[in-house]
Design a protein around this motif. Structure first.
Motif, PDB file in Angstrom:
ATOM      1  N   PHE A   1       0.830  -1.202   0.000  1.00 32.45           N
ATOM      2  CA  PHE A   1       0.000   0.000   0.000  1.00 32.45           C
ATOM      3  C   PHE A   1       0.864   1.251   0.000  1.00 32.45           C
ATOM      4  O   PHE A   1       1.825   1.362   0.750  1.00 32.45           O
ATOM      5  CB  PHE A   1      -0.906   0.008   1.231  1.00 32.45           C
ATOM      6  CG  PHE A   1      -1.736   1.261   1.353  1.00 32.45           C
ATOM      7  CD1 PHE A   1      -2.914   1.390   0.660  1.00 32.45           C
ATOM      8  CD2 PHE A   1      -1.310   2.304   2.154  1.00 32.45           C
ATOM      9  CE1 PHE A   1      -3.681   2.544   0.763  1.00 32.45           C
ATOM     10  CE2 PHE A   1      -2.066   3.461   2.275  1.00 32.45           C
ATOM     11  CZ  PHE A   1      -3.252   3.573   1.575  1.00 32.45           C
ATOM     12  N   ILE A   2       0.503   2.218  -0.845  1.00 31.21           N
ATOM     13  CA  ILE A   2       1.191   3.506  -0.840  1.00 31.21           C
ATOM     14  C   ILE A   2       0.290   4.549  -1.479  1.00 31.21           C
ATOM     15  O   ILE A   2      -0.432   4.264  -2.445  1.00 31.21           O
ATOM     16  CB  ILE A   2       2.556   3.432  -1.577  1.00 31.21           C
ATOM     17  CG1 ILE A   2       3.347   4.715  -1.391  1.00 31.21           C
ATOM     18  CG2 ILE A   2       2.360   3.098  -3.045  1.00 31.21           C
ATOM     19  CD1 ILE A   2       4.806   4.601  -1.806  1.00 31.21           C
TER      20      ILE A   2
ATOM     21  N   ILE B   1      12.264  23.821   6.369  1.00 32.96           N
ATOM     22  CA  ILE B   1      11.460  22.645   6.063  1.00 32.96           C
ATOM     23  C   ILE B   1      11.105  21.960   7.377  1.00 32.96           C
ATOM     24  O   ILE B   1      11.985  21.693   8.210  1.00 32.96           O
ATOM     25  CB  ILE B   1      12.221  21.654   5.161  1.00 32.96           C
ATOM     26  CG1 ILE B   1      12.788  22.354   3.925  1.00 32.96           C
ATOM     27  CG2 ILE B   1      11.318  20.491   4.746  1.00 32.96           C
ATOM     28  CD1 ILE B   1      13.721  21.475   3.107  1.00 32.96           C
ATOM     29  N   PHE B   2       9.838  21.676   7.555  1.00 34.17           N
ATOM     30  CA  PHE B   2       9.365  20.953   8.731  1.00 34.17           C
ATOM     31  C   PHE B   2       8.980  19.540   8.307  1.00 34.17           C
ATOM     32  O   PHE B   2       8.292  19.354   7.298  1.00 34.17           O
ATOM     33  CB  PHE B   2       8.162  21.666   9.353  1.00 34.17           C
ATOM     34  CG  PHE B   2       8.483  23.058   9.836  1.00 34.17           C
ATOM     35  CD1 PHE B   2       8.865  23.286  11.147  1.00 34.17           C
ATOM     36  CD2 PHE B   2       8.413  24.133   8.963  1.00 34.17           C
ATOM     37  CE1 PHE B   2       9.161  24.565  11.587  1.00 34.17           C
ATOM     38  CE2 PHE B   2       8.709  25.424   9.390  1.00 34.17           C
ATOM     39  CZ  PHE B   2       9.092  25.635  10.707  1.00 34.17           C
ATOM     40  N   GLY B   3       9.421  18.554   9.077  1.00 33.26           N
ATOM     41  CA  GLY B   3       9.169  17.173   8.703  1.00 33.26           C
ATOM     42  C   GLY B   3       8.620  16.344   9.843  1.00 33.26           C
ATOM     43  O   GLY B   3       8.860  16.631  11.023  1.00 33.26           O
ATOM     44  N   LEU B   4       7.882  15.307   9.476  1.00 33.14           N
ATOM     45  CA  LEU B   4       7.314  14.370  10.447  1.00 33.14           C
ATOM     46  C   LEU B   4       7.374  12.973   9.841  1.00 33.14           C
ATOM     47  O   LEU B   4       7.013  12.785   8.672  1.00 33.14           O
ATOM     48  CB  LEU B   4       5.872  14.760  10.771  1.00 33.14           C
ATOM     49  CG  LEU B   4       5.059  13.885  11.736  1.00 33.14           C
ATOM     50  CD1 LEU B   4       3.982  14.737  12.431  1.00 33.14           C
ATOM     51  CD2 LEU B   4       4.379  12.717  11.025  1.00 33.14           C
TER      52      LEU B   4
ATOM     53  N   LEU C   1      10.995   3.832   6.047  1.00 29.61           N
ATOM     54  CA  LEU C   1      11.131   5.273   5.867  1.00 29.61           C
ATOM     55  C   LEU C   1      12.145   5.617   4.779  1.00 29.61           C
ATOM     56  O   LEU C   1      11.972   6.587   4.035  1.00 29.61           O
ATOM     57  CB  LEU C   1      11.523   5.929   7.186  1.00 29.61           C
ATOM     58  CG  LEU C   1      10.430   5.935   8.260  1.00 29.61           C
ATOM     59  CD1 LEU C   1      10.981   6.445   9.582  1.00 29.61           C
ATOM     60  CD2 LEU C   1       9.242   6.781   7.815  1.00 29.61           C
ATOM     61  N   ALA C   2      13.207   4.817   4.670  1.00 29.52           N
ATOM     62  CA  ALA C   2      14.187   5.045   3.601  1.00 29.52           C
ATOM     63  C   ALA C   2      13.521   4.855   2.238  1.00 29.52           C
ATOM     64  O   ALA C   2      13.723   5.643   1.300  1.00 29.52           O
ATOM     65  CB  ALA C   2      15.366   4.091   3.761  1.00 29.52           C
ATOM     66  N   GLY C   3      12.717   3.786   2.122  1.00 31.23           N
ATOM     67  CA  GLY C   3      12.004   3.552   0.870  1.00 31.23           C
ATOM     68  C   GLY C   3      10.979   4.629   0.579  1.00 31.23           C
ATOM     69  O   GLY C   3      10.759   5.000  -0.573  1.00 31.23           O
ATOM     70  N   THR C   4      10.369   5.144   1.631  1.00 32.68           N
ATOM     71  CA  THR C   4       9.385   6.214   1.461  1.00 32.68           C
ATOM     72  C   THR C   4      10.050   7.477   0.941  1.00 32.68           C
ATOM     73  O   THR C   4       9.539   8.145   0.038  1.00 32.68           O
ATOM     74  CB  THR C   4       8.681   6.501   2.801  1.00 32.68           C
ATOM     75  OG1 THR C   4       8.051   5.300   3.257  1.00 32.68           O
ATOM     76  CG2 THR C   4       7.631   7.586   2.648  1.00 32.68           C
TER      77      THR C   4
ATOM     78  N   GLY D   1       1.806   1.363   4.068  1.00 36.56           N
ATOM     79  CA  GLY D   1       1.080   0.545   5.018  1.00 36.56           C
ATOM     80  C   GLY D   1       1.716   0.475   6.388  1.00 36.56           C
ATOM     81  O   GLY D   1       1.035   0.217   7.386  1.00 36.56           O
ATOM     82  N   SER D   2       3.026   0.699   6.466  1.00 40.45           N
ATOM     83  CA  SER D   2       3.738   0.552   7.745  1.00 40.45           C
ATOM     84  C   SER D   2       4.416   1.825   8.233  1.00 40.45           C
ATOM     85  O   SER D   2       4.968   1.844   9.333  1.00 40.45           O
ATOM     86  CB  SER D   2       4.798  -0.553   7.623  1.00 40.45           C
ATOM     87  OG  SER D   2       4.196  -1.809   7.405  1.00 40.45           O
ATOM     88  N   CYS D   3       4.416   2.880   7.438  1.00 36.71           N
ATOM     89  CA  CYS D   3       5.066   4.121   7.852  1.00 36.71           C
ATOM     90  C   CYS D   3       4.589   5.259   6.977  1.00 36.71           C
ATOM     91  O   CYS D   3       3.964   5.037   5.933  1.00 36.71           O
ATOM     92  CB  CYS D   3       6.591   4.003   7.779  1.00 36.71           C
ATOM     93  SG  CYS D   3       7.248   3.842   6.093  1.00 36.71           S
ATOM     94  N   TYR D   4       4.915   6.467   7.392  1.00 35.83           N
ATOM     95  CA  TYR D   4       4.597   7.610   6.540  1.00 35.83           C
ATOM     96  C   TYR D   4       5.539   8.769   6.810  1.00 35.83           C
ATOM     97  O   TYR D   4       6.215   8.828   7.834  1.00 35.83           O
ATOM     98  CB  TYR D   4       3.137   8.047   6.682  1.00 35.83           C
ATOM     99  CG  TYR D   4       2.705   8.484   8.052  1.00 35.83           C
ATOM    100  CD1 TYR D   4       2.849   9.806   8.474  1.00 35.83           C
ATOM    101  CD2 TYR D   4       2.093   7.592   8.925  1.00 35.83           C
ATOM    102  CE1 TYR D   4       2.425  10.210   9.719  1.00 35.83           C
ATOM    103  CE2 TYR D   4       1.663   7.994  10.176  1.00 35.83           C
ATOM    104  CZ  TYR D   4       1.828   9.305  10.566  1.00 35.83           C
ATOM    105  OH  TYR D   4       1.411   9.700  11.810  1.00 35.83           O
ATOM    106  N   LEU D   5       5.554   9.688   5.851  1.00 37.32           N
ATOM    107  CA  LEU D   5       6.439  10.845   5.885  1.00 37.32           C
ATOM    108  C   LEU D   5       5.660  12.050   5.385  1.00 37.32           C
ATOM    109  O   LEU D   5       4.896  11.955   4.427  1.00 37.32           O
ATOM    110  CB  LEU D   5       7.659  10.585   5.000  1.00 37.32           C
ATOM    111  CG  LEU D   5       8.697  11.681   4.762  1.00 37.32           C
ATOM    112  CD1 LEU D   5      10.039  11.041   4.404  1.00 37.32           C
ATOM    113  CD2 LEU D   5       8.302  12.633   3.628  1.00 37.32           C
ATOM    114  N   ARG D   6       5.861  13.186   6.034  1.00 34.21           N
ATOM    115  CA  ARG D   6       5.263  14.436   5.557  1.00 34.21           C
ATOM    116  C   ARG D   6       6.272  15.559   5.744  1.00 34.21           C
ATOM    117  O   ARG D   6       7.001  15.600   6.737  1.00 34.21           O
ATOM    118  CB  ARG D   6       3.975  14.757   6.319  1.00 34.21           C
ATOM    119  CG  ARG D   6       3.278  16.027   5.817  1.00 34.21           C
ATOM    120  CD  ARG D   6       2.013  16.328   6.598  1.00 34.21           C
ATOM    121  NE  ARG D   6       1.438  17.591   6.175  1.00 34.21           N
ATOM    122  CZ  ARG D   6       0.417  18.198   6.792  1.00 34.21           C
ATOM    123  NH1 ARG D   6      -0.130  17.644   7.858  1.00 34.21           N
ATOM    124  NH2 ARG D   6      -0.036  19.361   6.345  1.00 34.21           N
TER     125      ARG D   6
END
Length: 273
Positions: A139-140, A191-194, A210-213, A236-241
């Motif tokens: 999932f992405i 830049i603000f990141g989460l 997270l590296a793949g994201t 499906g297992s992580c996210y980045l914004r």
């Protein structure tokens, strides 16, 4: 007779307003997965699913934002559900988000054995397959700001440094929380990141996820995300914004990291879209 009619009309209006007031907001994104393997009404699977989602919505024991429940005996009718709240929100916001998700997911995916719903504050997913401790690479979903950074190379380098730092911090988290926020200057802008992982992942799987994201920023969507001043990638297992404005809750720790504002002579930083 007229007064009775007015009472009936007033009562109907109150009922209508009440029903609208409790309507759940739309997901930012939802996916009804495994659509070829639906469950039937009043089946054992549905009863297990209803029981499980009800338990999620009413749970007041969990206070760390991660729910991982199962219902039913081992077999095709067993249901597994995970809810993950963003690591910076308050407990009541988390529980409210989970409660909305539980109600909304059954509206948008009424008969599916697998579904995922994404709000800004939480993610809910259920399935007939257990995903506990499993890195989901299927999932992405992507969203991004259409505005380009003024200096793409400088921005991309700063974003890379920021996500690398946050990735390490999140992966070193606990089995209850793998989450990190921070910021990085890129010229005159910040830049603000989460980032966040499912906390049941191992440190290595969280880091890999997270590296793949982050790599998706360059490889996805014909390069439409790279160089943009904001974006969100949910797996499906992580996210980045990332954004060029503060979008997460600023704690005492994150406040200490904020850079000084630019001098009055400096050009204005990119604003919020």
């Amino acid at each position: 007779m007229d007064s009775l009619r007015l009472i009936v009309l007033f009562s109907f209006s109150c009922i209508l307003l009440a029903s609208l007031s409790i309507a759940q907001p739309d997901f930012l994104y939802q996916s009804c997965r495994n659509t070829e393997n639906n469950y039937t009404a009043n089946s054992t699977f549905q009863k297990n699913l209803d029981s499980l989602l009800s338990s999620l919505a009413s749970n007041t024991q969990i206070d760390y934002g991660y729910y991982n429940f199962s219902a039913g005996q081992i077999g095709p009718d067993q249901v597994h559900a995970i809810a993950l709240c963003r690591g910076d929100i308050l407990l009541n916001e988390c529980r409210g988000c989970v409660s909305n998700s539980v109600r909304k997911i059954l509206q948008v995916c009424p008969n599916q054995k697998e579904a995922i719903g994404i709000y800004d504050f939480c993610i809910l997913r259920y399935s007939n397959r257990s995903s506990f401790g499993v890195l989901d690479e299927e999932f992405i979903v992507y969203t991004w700001n259409t505005e380009n950074a003024s200096h793409v190379n400088l921005f991309s380098q700063a974003l890379g440094n920021l996500t690398s730092r946050l990735r390490t911090a999140a992966a070193s988290g606990t089995s209850l929380l793998k989450f990190a926020t921070g910021n990085q200057t890129a010229g005159i802008i910040t830049i603000f990141g989460l980032v966040q992982c499912m906390p049941d992942l191992s440190a290595q799987d969280c880091d890999d996820c997270l590296a793949g994201t982050f790599q998706q920023i360059r490889s996805c969507c014909d390069g439409q995300i790279e160089g943009k001043i904001g974006g969100r990638i949910v797996r499906g297992s992580c996210y980045l914004r990332f954004e060029t404005y503060p979008f997460y809750r600023v704690t005492a720790a994150t406040l200490a990291q904020l850079p000084l504002p630019p001098s009055p002579e400096a050009p204005p930083a990119a604003g919020r879209p």
